[in-house]
Structure formats: structure tokens, C-alpha cells
Design a protein around this motif. Structure first.
Motif, mmCIF file in Angstrom:
data_model
loop_
_atom_site.group_PDB
_atom_site.id
_atom_site.type_symbol
_atom_site.label_atom_id
_atom_site.label_comp_id
_atom_site.label_asym_id
_atom_site.label_seq_id
_atom_site.Cartn_x
_atom_site.Cartn_y
_atom_site.Cartn_z
ATOM 1 N N UNK A 1 0.593 -1.251 0.004
ATOM 2 C CA UNK A 1 0.126 0.011 -0.361
ATOM 3 C C UNK A 1 1.262 1.622 -0.082
ATOM 4 N N UNK A 2 2.419 1.091 0.177
ATOM 5 C CA UNK A 2 2.647 2.503 0.719
ATOM 6 C C UNK A 2 3.043 2.811 -1.160
ATOM 7 N N UNK A 3 2.673 2.688 -2.163
ATOM 8 C CA UNK A 3 3.230 3.256 -3.409
ATOM 9 C C UNK A 3 1.752 3.723 -3.393
ATOM 10 N N UNK A 4 0.708 4.108 -2.994
ATOM 11 C CA UNK A 4 -0.461 3.987 -2.920
ATOM 12 C C UNK A 4 -1.100 5.062 -1.840
ATOM 13 N N UNK A 5 -0.384 5.116 -1.155
ATOM 14 C CA UNK A 5 -0.296 6.841 -0.194
ATOM 15 C C UNK A 5 -0.526 7.995 -0.664
ATOM 16 N N UNK A 6 -0.483 8.298 -2.089
ATOM 17 C CA UNK A 6 -0.245 9.629 -2.104
ATOM 18 C C UNK A 6 -1.822 9.850 -2.874
#
Length: 192
Positions: free
Chosen positions: A112-117
Motif C-alpha cells: 500500500x505504500x506506493x498508493x498513499x498519495x
């Protein structure tokens, strides 16, 4: 232990009408019932390492994907997360495990880190790591629950079977925590 109800004619969530009960069978593994309502089997369902959801334990697989959604929608799913946190604050507190599925198994948050923004409403930019994940949660709490909510939350991360799990430990609030300044949620049983 979880139980399964098969069939719906004459059954209800509050119990089974005894007059429609035809057969009760007992076995070493539990029991089963059949009748005009369908059938009921008490069989063990495996429970993951985090146990089952309770009045003070909730599992969410993600802060990015709403249940049943095909694509990411952090704005919608974050509201579900915040509702759960507010519900714990307005009850007896509890722990929200993010990165754990409904069976109590760790599925992790690292993807999910890459979708935080990807939010269309949150103007902040977050690092694509645990720090960014926590900052995203805390910024959302400030926006929708009020800054005082931070006083009742401790966020930690742990590793389970190669997966990162976010643990949101929520203490009960001394006063009502409002969601979006108009709604109050309270944890009742295993739901908010």
C-alpha cells in the motif's frame, strides 16, 4: 469457533424456531441441525494468529481498497478506518489491526505504500513507507475526528509471517469524539 448457517427459510439472526427443528445430530466435532429452516452446522473454522474480531479487536486488510472494490479508493476506505477508530474511542477502546484479513491472518500493508498519495482530497504528500503510512492515518484523524483524537491513539508496526501489520491502539475518550463534526460512532460487539 465460528458456526455456519445454511438455508434461510424460517431462520433468523436471533435464533432458530424450535418447532421447525426436525433433527439434531451430535458428533465429536460439534453438532448439526436440520429442519424446515434449512440446516445449521457447528463446525470449526480455522482462526488466524490474531484471533477473531471482538468488541475491542477489529481487522482491516487495507486503508486503500474498500471492501468489494476493484481499484484503489483511499478516500472511501479511510472513512471506514476512521469510523472504526472513533467507535473504539466512544466505547471501551480497542485495537484496529490494519493488514489483517477477516480470518485473522496477516496479509500486510507493504504493497500500500506506493498508493498513499492517491487521495483526491488529502493535499499532503507522504513517504512511501511506515512513516508515511502513520502520517497519513494521523492527518486523516486530524481532518475528520479533530486533533484531540491523537491523544487516544498509539500507532505501531509489527512483522508477522513476513508481512507488516499496522496496530492502532485506541484508548477510550473522556468525551464524545465526533466524526466529521456531526456523527458519533460507538463500537458494539464486533461492529461499529
Amino acid at each position: 469457533m465460528r458456526s455456519r448457517l445454511a438455508g434461510s427459510a424460517g431462520s433468523s439472526t436471533s435464533g432458530i424456531a424450535l418447532h421447525s427443528l426436525d433433527v439434531i445430530s451430535r458428533s465429536a466435532g460439534g453438532f448439526s441441525c436440520t429442519g424446515s429452516f434449512g440446516s445449521y452446522t457447528d463446525e470449526e473454522t480455522p482462526v488466524g494468529e490474531f484471533g477473531e474480531e471482538t468488541d475491542n479487536r477489529e481487522f482491516k486488510s487495507t486503508i486503500i481498497y474498500p471492501a468489494g472494490a476493484i481499484g484503489p479508493d483511499i478516500d472511501t476506505q479511510m472513512l471506514v478506518i476512521l469510523k472504526t477508530i472513533a467507535g473504539f474511542m466512544n466505547a471501551n477502546g480497542g485495537i484496529l489491526y490494519i493488514g489483517v484479513n477477516d480470518n485473522g491472518d496477516a496479509v500486510g500493508i507493504e504493497n500500500e505504500y506506493k498508493l498513499l498519495n492517491t487521495s483526491t482530497k488529502d493535499p499532503h504528500h507522504y513517504q512511501e513507507n511506515k512513516d508515511g503510512y502513520e502520517n497519513n492515518l494521523r492527518s486523516s484523524m486530524n481532518a475528520f475526528l479533530a486533533p484531540v483524537a491523537q491523544d487516544y491513539v498509539i500507532i505501531t508496526f509489527s512483522e508477522h509471517n513476513g508481512h507488516t501489520v499496522c496496530e492502532v491502539n485506541v484508548q477510550p475518550s473522556r468525551s464524545v469524539i465526533w466524526y466529521n463534526e456531526r456523527d458519533a460512532f460507538k463500537r458494539m460487539g464486533n461492529r461499529t
